[in-house]
Scaffold this active site. Structure first.
Site, PDB file in Angstrom:
ATOM      1  N   TRP A 224      -0.941  -3.064   8.431  1.00 34.40           N
ATOM      2  CA  TRP A 224      -1.342  -2.687   7.067  1.00 34.40           C
ATOM      3  C   TRP A 224      -1.078  -1.208   6.874  1.00 34.40           C
ATOM      4  CZ3 TRP A 224      -2.063  -6.937   4.451  1.00 34.40           C
ATOM      5  CH2 TRP A 224      -2.470  -8.094   5.133  1.00 34.40           C
TER       6      TRP A 224
ATOM      7  N   ASP B  97      -2.719  -1.325  12.595  1.00 41.45           N
ATOM      8  CA  ASP B  97      -3.111  -0.165  11.772  1.00 41.45           C
ATOM      9  C   ASP B  97      -4.235   0.618  12.428  1.00 41.45           C
ATOM     10  OD1 ASP B  97      -4.409  -2.630  11.207  1.00 41.45           O
ATOM     11  OD2 ASP B  97      -5.220  -1.871   9.323  1.00 41.45           O
TER      12      ASP B  97
ATOM     13  N   GLU C 247      -2.379   1.089   4.359  1.00 36.68           N
ATOM     14  CA  GLU C 247      -3.211   1.927   3.487  1.00 36.68           C
ATOM     15  C   GLU C 247      -3.122   3.407   3.860  1.00 36.68           C
ATOM     16  OE1 GLU C 247      -4.249  -0.933   4.781  1.00 36.68           O
ATOM     17  OE2 GLU C 247      -5.625  -1.987   3.424  1.00 36.68           O
TER      18      GLU C 247
ATOM     19  N   ARG D 159       0.835  -1.216   0.000  1.00 37.07           N
ATOM     20  CA  ARG D 159       0.000   0.000   0.000  1.00 37.07           C
ATOM     21  C   ARG D 159       0.863   1.257   0.000  1.00 37.07           C
ATOM     22  NH1 ARG D 159      -3.116  -3.880   2.498  1.00 37.07           N
ATOM     23  NH2 ARG D 159      -4.880  -4.381   1.148  1.00 37.07           N
TER      24      ARG D 159
ATOM     25  N   HIS E 140      -6.914  -9.799  -3.909  1.00 36.20           N
ATOM     26  CA  HIS E 140      -5.936  -8.716  -3.720  1.00 36.20           C
ATOM     27  C   HIS E 140      -4.888  -8.732  -4.831  1.00 36.20           C
ATOM     28  CE1 HIS E 140      -7.071  -7.089   0.252  1.00 36.20           C
ATOM     29  NE2 HIS E 140      -7.464  -8.313   0.539  1.00 36.20           N
TER      30      HIS E 140
ATOM     31  N   ASP F  14       0.102  -6.877  -3.497  1.00 34.15           N
ATOM     32  CA  ASP F  14      -1.308  -6.549  -3.259  1.00 34.15           C
ATOM     33  C   ASP F  14      -1.715  -5.595  -4.369  1.00 34.15           C
ATOM     34  OD1 ASP F  14      -3.884  -5.844  -1.946  1.00 34.15           O
ATOM     35  OD2 ASP F  14      -2.954  -6.787  -0.194  1.00 34.15           O
TER      36      ASP F  14
ATOM     37  N   GLU G 265      -9.962 -12.613   1.518  1.00 36.04           N
ATOM     38  CA  GLU G 265     -10.853 -11.620   0.919  1.00 36.04           C
ATOM     39  C   GLU G 265     -10.970 -11.686  -0.596  1.00 36.04           C
ATOM     40  OE1 GLU G 265     -10.845  -8.045   4.091  1.00 36.04           O
ATOM     41  OE2 GLU G 265      -9.030  -8.110   2.878  1.00 36.04           O
TER      42      GLU G 265
HETATM   43  C1  ACM Z   1      -6.441  -9.317   6.151  1.00 38.15           C
HETATM   44  O1  ACM Z   1      -6.437  -8.460   7.039  1.00 38.15           O
HETATM   45  N1  ACM Z   1      -7.188  -9.164   5.069  1.00 38.15           N
HETATM   46  C2  ACM Z   1      -5.639 -10.517   6.257  1.00 38.15           C
END
Ligand code: ACM
Ligand code: ZN
Length: 652
Positions: free
Chosen positions: A432, A385, A434, A127, A233, A156, A292
């Site tokens: 994460w 995060d 983002e 990200r 992803h 990703d 996801e």
């Molecule tokens: C995740 O947080 N989608 C593994």
């Protein structure tokens, strides 16, 4: 006696008593020792009998990392059974030296070993890209904390970050994007740019850089686990190589974020990528993502349908499972094992797979019950995060409130069925990126929460205690600052939302609420009692005090009898990253009989734009007599319908 314990606390404060993770045992002795700069006063003995006796009943991983460290007036002695054990002692020594204010070490003996084999941290490099030097710096801190797994989320939709020679467009297109922050990239339509395009944001790690990272980590007994995301992803992969995309009704590629498990090209690409990944990373586990996947394009894609037919797969979950099993077989053939996010359990788990349980711990326990190895990283406690203090004062972030105390409160074994311990490898924190464009911000999110994760992974559960850890975390935060890191300033922590810390008395407390529009079950909080229980919500929308609606809101409160009313109000939360917004307006109506209502106040949104997480009161002073109060809140006419969250209806 009091003087003695005071003196003892001084000794502990200066030395091993301040270590993170807290050692299994520490026996102080009289005196202080001044260590030599060159380390030549450190004597190491392998295969020591005393230590052998201590560790004889421990599992193999714990015995391998066990050490005995003695500081005396004559010098420093390390005893261990393996090089790794000896180096864990050196890591303890390194932290002791950094903690020491006068350069001396208090004399005493530490005997120590870890609780879990896997004490990890996941860095999201997609990200926002992070450089090799930034990574090496974080490995130093992980080493101080005796962490031993570095999981790199290398690919990703927001960018592919690893050089792959057989599929060069993964980086020449997939690593570069239009928009230097993730949010800006999304606003501009999520486009990729050819490498070298002016203004293109991105980057990737070369194989040489990755080998350097792997070697640097290995010197510190940290294993690097690479993650190559599939089948979800993966929008950057589809754009770089459209032949791995599903086909639409028009026979053209469908640019979703999922690759096509019907296409042999998909397997060719990912197997070739894994070949190159395996050459760089010696880890037993290779992470293939698995989380996801939307799977929408699979339903109508002719190749996916043909695959399902040929393989007798009943649904798209089984189609994902087909892909994961094939990848597992491929990795096993190369002497490696597959690791994936817990969705890999849907549609049937691959036989040897290890599960990284992120949606909760329950999925992990289910995998353990099926005989699989599991690593815990639930969003509820180990996602870094999420903001760690009062959200208004923290950088904009995703998710709920995740203070240090909450992270520290996690016990990976809580709720585990009997006999599961052997398969519970350990835990890891996931960060994460983002919402994290800069290195400083990344460190702010990482520390000191990573220290809590390190201690959960190392120190026996019954020796962990929050107030004691908090003291040590303050010292560790200071240590990091001195070493050039940018941790969250724990000493200035605001803490939980003050309004939520005391019950609120008001006329409506305990009154019955009738919902004309229902709240959602996921954010029911205390159900029908929530809005009149006198309990204000805490910072986090998922903390159980806030009730969520994914519609406009309409409800009545019955006070039981007609009486004078002077105030009606509530607080709405907004959290843009979580699609929670303030209502455009709140209408308050009152009634004596519960059927004929008169509107007595209209409160319009008191802010034009919400820019972060906020808690905004909507209330009105009244001069009425009534038994029933009706609240109707109307949502903004936004492109996506945002949710409404409120905590209490206050009536006086
Ligand atoms: C995740 O947080 N989608 C593994
Ligand atoms: Zn397909």
């Amino acid at each position: 006696m009091q003087l003695l314990s005071f003196l003892l606390s001084l000794i502990l404060a200066a030395g091993p008593g301040m270590l993170i993770p807290k050692p299994v045992s520490y026996e102080p002795a009289a005196g202080h020792y001044i260590p030599r700069e060159d380390g030549k006063d450190v004597r190491v003995r392998m295969g020591d009998k005393t230590l052998q006796k201590v560790v004889k009943d421990l599992p193999a991983f714990a015995a391998e990392e066990a050490y005995l460290l003695t500081v005396s007036l004559r010098g420093i002695d390390i005893r261990a059974l393996t090089q790794e054990g000896a180096d864990r002692a050196r890591q303890t020594l390194a932290q002791l030296r950094l903690l020491s204010e006068d350069g001396t070490l208090p004399c005493g003996t530490i005997i120590d070993w870890p609780r879990f084999a896997h004490r990890g941290f996941m860095m999201d490099l997609s990200r926002h890209f992070r450089s090799k030097d930034f990574i090496l710096k974080q490995l130093d801190a992980m080493s101080l904390l005796k962490m031993n797994v570095f999981h790199m989320h290398l690919t990703d939709g927001a960018g592919w970050r690893i050089q792959i020679d057989s599929y060069p467009r993964l980086t020449s297109l997939g690593a570069w994007r239009d928009g230097d922050t993730w949010s800006e990239w999304n606003r501009r339509g999520s486009h990729y740019l050819e490498e070298g395009t002016p203004g293109a944001y991105g980057g990737y790690l070369t194989k040489d850089e990755l080998r350097e990272i792997v070697a640097y980590a290995a010197e510190r007994h940290i294993e690097v686990i690479p993650e190559i995301e599939m089948p979800g992803h993966s929008s950057e992969v589809l754009r770089a190589y459209p032949e791995v995309a599903c086909l639409g009704a028009d026979g053209k590629p469908v640019y979703s974020s999922d690759v096509c498990p019907g296409s042999e090209e998909t397997f060719k690409l990912f197997q070739s990528v894994l070949d190159e990944v395996i050459e760089i990373f010696p880890s037993r586990l290779i992470h293939i993502g698995g989380d996801e996947a939307g799977k929408q394009s699979w339903h109508n894609c002719p190749r996916c349908r043909a695959r399902m037919e040929a393989e007798g797969l009943k649904n798209v979950e089984e189609l994902q499972s087909y892909l994961v099993r094939r990848m597992e077989k491929y990795l096993n053939g190369k002497g490696r094992n597959l690791l994936g996010w817990d969705e890999i359990m849907e549609g049937g788990l691959a036989p040897e797979a290890t599960v990284l349980s992120w949606r909760g711990t329950q999925q992990g326990f289910e995998a353990i019950a099926m005989g699989h190895d599991v690593i815990m990283s639930p969003t509820s406690h180990l996602y870094l995060d999420y903001p760690q203090d009062a959200p208004l004062y923290e950088p904009e972030g995703f998710g709920s409130y995740q203070p240090l105390s909450r992270v520290y409160s996690f016990d990976p074994e809580a709720g585990m069925p009997a006999g599961g311990r052997e398969h519970l490898l350990g835990l890891q924190g996931n960060l994460w990126a983002e919402m994290i464009p800069t290195d400083e911000h990344y460190e702010h999110m990482m520390y000191p929460r990573l220290a809590a994760i390190a201690e959960i992974g190392w120190t026996p559960q019954d020796q962990r205690e929050w107030t004691d850890f908090h003291e040590r975390a303050l010292a560790f935060t200071e240590l990091l600052q001195e070493q050039g890191y940018h941790p969250f300033d724990l000493a200035a922590e605001i803490g939980e939302r003050p309004e939520s810390q005391q019950p609120l008395s008001h006329l409506g407390r305990g009154a019955r609420v009738t919902y004309i529009t229902p709240y959602t079950q996921k954010y029911a909080a205390a159900g029908d009692a929530t809005l009149t229980d006198g309990q204000r919500g805490r910072w986090g929308y998922a903390d159980g005090g806030w009730q969520g609606f994914d519609s406009d809101l309409d409800l009545t409160v019955d006070l039981g009898k007609v009486q004078p009313l002077h105030y009606v109000g509530t607080t709405f939360m907004s959290s843009i990253g979580a699609w929670i917004a303030l209502p455009e307006k709140l209408e308050i109506a009152v009634s004596e009989d519960g059927s004929s209502f008169q509107t007595v106040a209209v409160i319009r949104r008191p802010l034009k734009d919400e820019t972060s997480t906020m808690y905004i009161p909507y209330g009105a002073v009244l001069n009425e007599r009534a038994r029933f109060v009706r609240l109707r809140a109307f949502r903004a006419d936004a492109p996506q319908h945002e949710w409404l969250f409120l905590d209490e209806v206050e009536i006086n």
